[in-house]
Design a protein around this motif. Structure first.
Motif, PDB file in Angstrom:
ATOM      1  N   LEU A   1     -36.932  40.883 -44.620  1.00  0.00           N
ATOM      2  CA  LEU A   1     -37.024  41.876 -43.465  1.00  0.00           C
ATOM      3  C   LEU A   1     -35.600  42.760 -43.886  1.00  0.00           C
ATOM      4  O   LEU A   1     -34.594  42.155 -44.378  1.00  0.00           O
ATOM      5  CB  LEU A   1     -36.520  41.184 -42.373  1.00  0.00           C
ATOM      6  CG  LEU A   1     -37.598  40.269 -41.622  1.00  0.00           C
ATOM      7  CD1 LEU A   1     -37.069  39.455 -40.344  1.00  0.00           C
ATOM      8  CD2 LEU A   1     -38.630  41.004 -41.338  1.00  0.00           C
ATOM      9  N   ASP A   2     -35.709  44.043 -44.110  1.00  0.00           N
ATOM     10  CA  ASP A   2     -34.627  45.114 -44.272  1.00  0.00           C
ATOM     11  C   ASP A   2     -34.003  45.334 -42.772  1.00  0.00           C
ATOM     12  O   ASP A   2     -34.199  44.821 -41.883  1.00  0.00           O
ATOM     13  CB  ASP A   2     -35.123  46.103 -45.107  1.00  0.00           C
ATOM     14  CG  ASP A   2     -35.963  47.066 -44.453  1.00  0.00           C
ATOM     15  OD1 ASP A   2     -36.033  46.902 -42.914  1.00  0.00           O
ATOM     16  OD2 ASP A   2     -36.668  47.877 -44.698  1.00  0.00           O
ATOM     17  N   ASP A   3     -32.753  46.078 -43.054  1.00  0.00           N
ATOM     18  CA  ASP A   3     -32.223  46.320 -42.028  1.00  0.00           C
ATOM     19  C   ASP A   3     -33.042  47.130 -40.843  1.00  0.00           C
ATOM     20  O   ASP A   3     -32.534  46.975 -39.643  1.00  0.00           O
ATOM     21  CB  ASP A   3     -30.916  47.270 -42.525  1.00  0.00           C
ATOM     22  CG  ASP A   3     -29.844  46.489 -43.115  1.00  0.00           C
ATOM     23  OD1 ASP A   3     -29.868  45.378 -43.143  1.00  0.00           O
ATOM     24  OD2 ASP A   3     -29.085  47.290 -43.875  1.00  0.00           O
ATOM     25  N   THR A   4     -33.856  48.111 -41.213  1.00  0.00           N
ATOM     26  CA  THR A   4     -34.653  48.645 -40.103  1.00  0.00           C
ATOM     27  C   THR A   4     -35.594  47.739 -39.560  1.00  0.00           C
ATOM     28  O   THR A   4     -35.811  47.741 -38.174  1.00  0.00           O
ATOM     29  CB  THR A   4     -35.531  49.625 -40.738  1.00  0.00           C
ATOM     30  OG1 THR A   4     -34.695  50.553 -41.527  1.00  0.00           O
ATOM     31  CG2 THR A   4     -36.381  50.446 -39.598  1.00  0.00           C
ATOM     32  N   ASP A   5     -36.032  46.673 -40.289  1.00  0.00           N
ATOM     33  CA  ASP A   5     -36.928  45.613 -39.593  1.00  0.00           C
ATOM     34  C   ASP A   5     -35.899  44.598 -38.572  1.00  0.00           C
ATOM     35  O   ASP A   5     -36.530  44.511 -37.248  1.00  0.00           O
ATOM     36  CB  ASP A   5     -37.305  44.466 -40.555  1.00  0.00           C
ATOM     37  CG  ASP A   5     -38.385  45.016 -41.401  1.00  0.00           C
ATOM     38  OD1 ASP A   5     -39.210  46.175 -40.837  1.00  0.00           O
ATOM     39  OD2 ASP A   5     -38.500  44.726 -42.380  1.00  0.00           O
ATOM     40  N   LEU A   6     -34.588  44.547 -39.042  1.00  0.00           N
ATOM     41  CA  LEU A   6     -33.774  43.865 -38.179  1.00  0.00           C
ATOM     42  C   LEU A   6     -33.328  44.719 -36.623  1.00  0.00           C
ATOM     43  O   LEU A   6     -33.286  44.122 -35.754  1.00  0.00           O
ATOM     44  CB  LEU A   6     -32.422  43.528 -38.928  1.00  0.00           C
ATOM     45  CG  LEU A   6     -32.906  42.302 -40.082  1.00  0.00           C
ATOM     46  CD1 LEU A   6     -31.514  42.381 -40.771  1.00  0.00           C
ATOM     47  CD2 LEU A   6     -33.458  40.826 -39.665  1.00  0.00           C
ATOM     48  N   ALA A   7     -33.275  45.887 -36.961  1.00  0.00           N
ATOM     49  CA  ALA A   7     -33.007  46.736 -35.843  1.00  0.00           C
ATOM     50  C   ALA A   7     -33.974  46.967 -34.909  1.00  0.00           C
ATOM     51  O   ALA A   7     -33.866  46.856 -33.665  1.00  0.00           O
ATOM     52  CB  ALA A   7     -32.434  48.011 -36.490  1.00  0.00           C
ATOM     53  N   ILE A   8     -35.284  46.818 -35.478  1.00  0.00           N
ATOM     54  CA  ILE A   8     -36.541  46.915 -34.659  1.00  0.00           C
ATOM     55  C   ILE A   8     -36.577  45.752 -33.792  1.00  0.00           C
ATOM     56  O   ILE A   8     -36.909  45.407 -32.727  1.00  0.00           O
ATOM     57  CB  ILE A   8     -38.023  46.741 -35.365  1.00  0.00           C
ATOM     58  CG1 ILE A   8     -37.846  48.402 -35.727  1.00  0.00           C
ATOM     59  CG2 ILE A   8     -39.060  46.392 -34.601  1.00  0.00           C
ATOM     60  CD1 ILE A   8     -39.154  48.545 -36.921  1.00  0.00           C
ATOM     61  N   LEU A   9     -36.452  44.468 -34.287  1.00  0.00           N
ATOM     62  CA  LEU A   9     -36.449  43.025 -33.796  1.00  0.00           C
ATOM     63  C   LEU A   9     -35.115  43.245 -32.622  1.00  0.00           C
ATOM     64  O   LEU A   9     -35.472  42.560 -31.307  1.00  0.00           O
ATOM     65  CB  LEU A   9     -35.987  42.065 -34.687  1.00  0.00           C
ATOM     66  CG  LEU A   9     -37.160  41.852 -35.703  1.00  0.00           C
ATOM     67  CD1 LEU A   9     -36.816  40.594 -36.741  1.00  0.00           C
ATOM     68  CD2 LEU A   9     -38.605  41.224 -34.833  1.00  0.00           C
ATOM     69  N   ALA A  10     -34.014  43.519 -32.814  1.00  0.00           N
ATOM     70  CA  ALA A  10     -33.121  43.514 -31.914  1.00  0.00           C
ATOM     71  C   ALA A  10     -33.255  44.454 -30.748  1.00  0.00           C
ATOM     72  O   ALA A  10     -33.242  44.018 -29.477  1.00  0.00           O
ATOM     73  CB  ALA A  10     -31.742  44.065 -32.644  1.00  0.00           C
ATOM     74  N   LEU A  11     -33.917  45.655 -30.823  1.00  0.00           N
ATOM     75  CA  LEU A  11     -34.415  46.440 -29.647  1.00  0.00           C
ATOM     76  C   LEU A  11     -35.562  45.828 -28.950  1.00  0.00           C
ATOM     77  O   LEU A  11     -35.202  45.939 -27.750  1.00  0.00           O
ATOM     78  CB  LEU A  11     -34.632  47.801 -30.331  1.00  0.00           C
ATOM     79  CG  LEU A  11     -33.613  48.765 -31.125  1.00  0.00           C
ATOM     80  CD1 LEU A  11     -34.170  49.874 -31.712  1.00  0.00           C
ATOM     81  CD2 LEU A  11     -32.638  49.161 -29.667  1.00  0.00           C
ATOM     82  N   LEU A  12     -36.371  44.978 -29.600  1.00  0.00           N
ATOM     83  CA  LEU A  12     -37.599  44.450 -29.006  1.00  0.00           C
ATOM     84  C   LEU A  12     -37.082  43.183 -28.119  1.00  0.00           C
ATOM     85  O   LEU A  12     -37.440  43.045 -27.234  1.00  0.00           O
ATOM     86  CB  LEU A  12     -38.355  44.099 -29.824  1.00  0.00           C
ATOM     87  CG  LEU A  12     -39.340  45.196 -30.560  1.00  0.00           C
ATOM     88  CD1 LEU A  12     -40.422  44.556 -31.529  1.00  0.00           C
ATOM     89  CD2 LEU A  12     -40.218  45.920 -29.470  1.00  0.00           C
ATOM     90  N   GLN A  13     -36.007  42.512 -28.622  1.00  0.00           N
ATOM     91  CA  GLN A  13     -35.258  41.473 -27.809  1.00  0.00           C
ATOM     92  C   GLN A  13     -34.713  42.019 -26.518  1.00  0.00           C
ATOM     93  O   GLN A  13     -34.672  41.467 -25.512  1.00  0.00           O
ATOM     94  CB  GLN A  13     -34.604  40.697 -28.748  1.00  0.00           C
ATOM     95  CG  GLN A  13     -35.185  39.491 -29.391  1.00  0.00           C
ATOM     96  CD  GLN A  13     -34.100  38.250 -29.919  1.00  0.00           C
ATOM     97  OE1 GLN A  13     -34.250  37.453 -30.000  1.00  0.00           O
ATOM     98  NE2 GLN A  13     -33.254  38.873 -30.663  1.00  0.00           N
ATOM     99  N   GLU A  14     -33.978  42.955 -26.703  1.00  0.00           N
ATOM    100  CA  GLU A  14     -33.575  43.767 -25.588  1.00  0.00           C
ATOM    101  C   GLU A  14     -34.432  44.440 -24.585  1.00  0.00           C
ATOM    102  O   GLU A  14     -34.122  44.052 -23.315  1.00  0.00           O
ATOM    103  CB  GLU A  14     -32.627  44.796 -26.202  1.00  0.00           C
ATOM    104  CG  GLU A  14     -31.550  45.414 -25.420  1.00  0.00           C
ATOM    105  CD  GLU A  14     -30.830  46.852 -25.963  1.00  0.00           C
ATOM    106  OE1 GLU A  14     -30.886  47.566 -25.679  1.00  0.00           O
ATOM    107  OE2 GLU A  14     -30.045  46.391 -27.225  1.00  0.00           O
ATOM    108  N   ASP A  15     -35.618  44.731 -24.914  1.00  0.00           N
ATOM    109  CA  ASP A  15     -36.427  45.232 -23.984  1.00  0.00           C
ATOM    110  C   ASP A  15     -37.795  45.394 -24.724  1.00  0.00           C
ATOM    111  O   ASP A  15     -38.135  46.253 -25.594  1.00  0.00           O
ATOM    112  CB  ASP A  15     -36.162  46.874 -23.649  1.00  0.00           C
ATOM    113  CG  ASP A  15     -37.183  47.388 -22.810  1.00  0.00           C
ATOM    114  OD1 ASP A  15     -37.976  46.755 -22.326  1.00  0.00           O
ATOM    115  OD2 ASP A  15     -36.733  48.639 -22.281  1.00  0.00           O
ATOM    116  N   ALA A  16     -38.626  44.342 -24.685  1.00  0.00           N
ATOM    117  CA  ALA A  16     -39.844  44.254 -25.069  1.00  0.00           C
ATOM    118  C   ALA A  16     -40.954  45.219 -24.686  1.00  0.00           C
ATOM    119  O   ALA A  16     -41.925  45.349 -25.168  1.00  0.00           O
ATOM    120  CB  ALA A  16     -40.535  42.777 -24.965  1.00  0.00           C
ATOM    121  N   SER A  17     -40.540  45.759 -23.506  1.00  0.00           N
ATOM    122  CA  SER A  17     -41.459  46.793 -23.000  1.00  0.00           C
ATOM    123  C   SER A  17     -41.433  48.326 -23.688  1.00  0.00           C
ATOM    124  O   SER A  17     -41.862  49.214 -23.243  1.00  0.00           O
ATOM    125  CB  SER A  17     -41.547  47.125 -21.390  1.00  0.00           C
ATOM    126  OG  SER A  17     -40.043  47.564 -21.084  1.00  0.00           O
TER     127      SER A  17
END
Length: 166
Positions: free
Chosen positions: A11-27
């Motif tokens: 996982l690169d930094d962009t993948d990690l950023a995607i995961l962080a945003l999805l945990q914040e708001d999965a919708s």
């Protein structure tokens, strides 16, 4: 002896950023996700899809307030088996996995064999769960309950590393 093979994916930094945003708001929509990351839509969608298919993203759910749904009792239940030689623990796991009252079940080290997190409407319904479900499981030597008096922190969010280059 077989060596356990890790299922981790890179996982690169962009993948990690995607995961962080999805945990914040999965919708969040793919369009909004790509906009917030300054990434075009298709690569953003591909990254998200790759992480879903790899099992990094296991699913999406709404976080509910248990008390507003009438589930005022939260108990942590320690289960100890009398023996591990038979199939009783396996049968127990199969039953527990199907019970909606059980939020989580973990096989643990220490004095107990399992710890369950259980929700119930009130003490009477919790007592019924103990008597009608848990005490009927074969091989259980002891059941010890601890009732939560106050919820200090409850989260299913995983801490996302800030950078994958450490």
């Amino acid at each position: 002896m077989q060596k356990k093979i890790s299922k981790r994916i890179s996982l690169d930094d962009t993948d990690l950023a995607i995961l962080a945003l999805l945990q914040e708001d999965a919708s969040i929509s793919n369009a909004e996700l790509s906009e917030r990351l300054s990434l075009s839509l298709t690569p953003c969608w591909r990254r998200r899809k790759r992480m879903e298919e790899a099992g990094v993203i296991k699913g999406y759910q709404a976080n509910l307030d248990r008390r507003m749904l009438g589930l005022d009792i939260m108990a942590f239940v320690h289960i100890r088996f009398s023996t591990h030689a038979d199939h009783a623990p396996d049968a127990f796991e199969a039953v527990i996995a199907q019970l909606p009252e059980v939020l989580s079940c973990h096989k643990i080290t220490g004095d107990a064999d399992y710890v369950l997190q259980v929700l119930a409407e009130d003490l009477d319904s919790y007592s019924d769960f103990i008597e009608q479900v848990l005490r009927r499981q074969v091989g259980i030597a002891s059941i010890q309950s601890s009732l939560a008096l106050r919820e200090v922190k409850a989260s299913s969010r995983i801490a996302i590393p800030k950078s994958s280059k450490d």
